[in-house]
Design an enzyme around this catalytic site. Sequence first.
Site, short mmCIF file in Angstrom:
data_model
loop_
_atom_site.label_atom_id
_atom_site.label_comp_id
_atom_site.label_asym_id
_atom_site.label_seq_id
_atom_site.Cartn_x
_atom_site.Cartn_y
_atom_site.Cartn_z
N TYR A 79 0.85 -1.19 0.00
CA TYR A 79 0.00 0.00 0.00
C TYR A 79 0.88 1.23 0.00
O TYR A 79 1.85 1.30 0.76
CB TYR A 79 -0.88 0.03 1.26
CG TYR A 79 -2.33 -0.24 0.93
CD1 TYR A 79 -3.01 0.58 0.04
CD2 TYR A 79 -3.00 -1.31 1.49
CE1 TYR A 79 -4.33 0.32 -0.29
CE2 TYR A 79 -4.32 -1.58 1.17
CZ TYR A 79 -4.98 -0.75 0.28
OH TYR A 79 -6.28 -1.00 -0.05
N THR A 250 -3.60 5.41 -21.98
CA THR A 250 -3.35 4.10 -21.39
C THR A 250 -1.87 3.81 -21.61
O THR A 250 -1.19 4.53 -22.35
CB THR A 250 -4.18 3.02 -22.10
OG1 THR A 250 -3.98 3.14 -23.50
CG2 THR A 250 -5.65 3.13 -21.77
N LYS A 253 -1.40 -0.02 -24.94
CA LYS A 253 -1.73 -0.16 -26.37
C LYS A 253 -0.43 -0.06 -27.17
O LYS A 253 0.46 -0.89 -26.96
CB LYS A 253 -2.74 0.91 -26.77
CG LYS A 253 -4.09 0.78 -26.03
CD LYS A 253 -5.12 1.71 -26.63
CE LYS A 253 -6.49 1.51 -26.01
NZ LYS A 253 -6.68 2.25 -24.75
N ARG A 259 -1.22 -2.97 -18.44
CA ARG A 259 -2.51 -2.26 -18.48
C ARG A 259 -2.48 -1.15 -17.44
O ARG A 259 -2.17 -1.40 -16.27
CB ARG A 259 -3.67 -3.20 -18.14
CG ARG A 259 -3.74 -4.45 -18.95
CD ARG A 259 -5.10 -5.09 -18.86
NE ARG A 259 -6.00 -4.38 -19.74
CZ ARG A 259 -6.00 -4.49 -21.07
NH1 ARG A 259 -5.15 -5.29 -21.67
NH2 ARG A 259 -6.84 -3.80 -21.80
#
Length: 440
Positions: A79, A250, A253, A259
């Site tokens: 975290y 993003t 791609k 991702r």
Amino acid sequence: MEGSHAVVPTLLAVPYTITMVSPVATRHRESVNESDPLIGEILRKEEARQQNNLELIASENIASRAVREAMASALTDKYAEGYPGRRYYGGCEFADQVEQLAIDRLRELYGVNFANVQPHCGAGANLCVYHAFLKPGDTLLSLSLSDGGHLTHGSPVAHSGQTYHIVSYGLKEDETIDYDGLRRLAQESRPKIIVSGASAYSREIDFAFIGRVAKEVGALHMCDMAHYSGLIAGKAYPSPVGHADVITSTTHKSLRGPRGGIILYDDEQYDKAIRMAVFPGIQGGPLMHVIAAKAVAFGEALRPEFREYAAQVKRNAQALAAALTGHGFRIVSGGTDSHLMLVDLRSYGVTGKVAQEALEHANVTTNRNAIPNDPEKPFVTSGLRLGTPAVTTRGMREPEMAQIAGWIAEVLRTPADLGVAENVKRQVIELCSRFPIHDA
Ligand code: DSN
């Protein structure tokens, strides 16, 4: 707790200790194949599917082994709410290092002053920018979905479309962006944000023009460069930097990372609003393992060979479009300046849905897509969107594009003939075996 210590009696006078690993800890060390063979088998099948299929979905790519390793790293456990040097959790030394490297590499890659690498995805990055600069009911001007825009640019079924007042610009008769119409709509509707960028538009976008219009009407120019970001990094497509106030993307791609999403901007005046919008406005803990993988991908994109990759992606798209044209297909707008093209299937008398399914039988993966003024429903469509980032990553070049165009034509001439598809599939698998994705 990993194990317990026990004092072992001994014949010798001095007792010694051994560590007994608990059964729980032993299970914790198992590979996915050992621990969960069902999922392990599915993952192996997906690897095989990727190896044996021609991936022509324009928004997909194949991340490197280094990117995949970073994603599967121990940082998945961490975290790190906050930003480097200012976290709400202890133990963030290495999370800080990895995020700072991702930021620095991304700034260098695009030549911008500020970068936020925490958005979990492109839709999230766009949402963060809207949250930072718009109030519900404010006006946003963007390319309509039916002309190549994206759901997150204000489609009625998306959060943006349900929260803001959306005005859409479109295409001219030649199927390129109607820039005069865009300016007229901007002057009439006085949007707070003008969005440039698209998910099914193959031509160069005039980011400079859209930036000028945004200035004229006092709007923020947000460029969503998700589709083009790898080409832009590799200098094969015009950059919005210097023309857009805020840029989203993003990372998976044409940029070929994990991702994820990113936000870039040059001007410090946007910094606080964007940082606050990402965390705590929209997101909680950043995905530190994905941020590590983003850093690896940005490092890869900074290498000289990435320019060659980006140039080849575009050359391959142009070769594929030309070969498909030679087989009697119409390419929307007549061609492509990027990694993608929209194929109008009507000359073959098949819909997008039929074509996508027929090609899937031949191990050619595509997605159906509406073409401008499409007479078919969005679930059916008259078009296919094809892109070359993934096949170029495998090392394929112009001769393979000509071969692929021939197979697409062969399958779509008789889409119901499974024998034809089976014959093409055999050839596709043979081609794929010559361009392996990862070492066996
Ligand atoms: N869904 C992506 C695409 O396929 O273009 C855009 O986010």
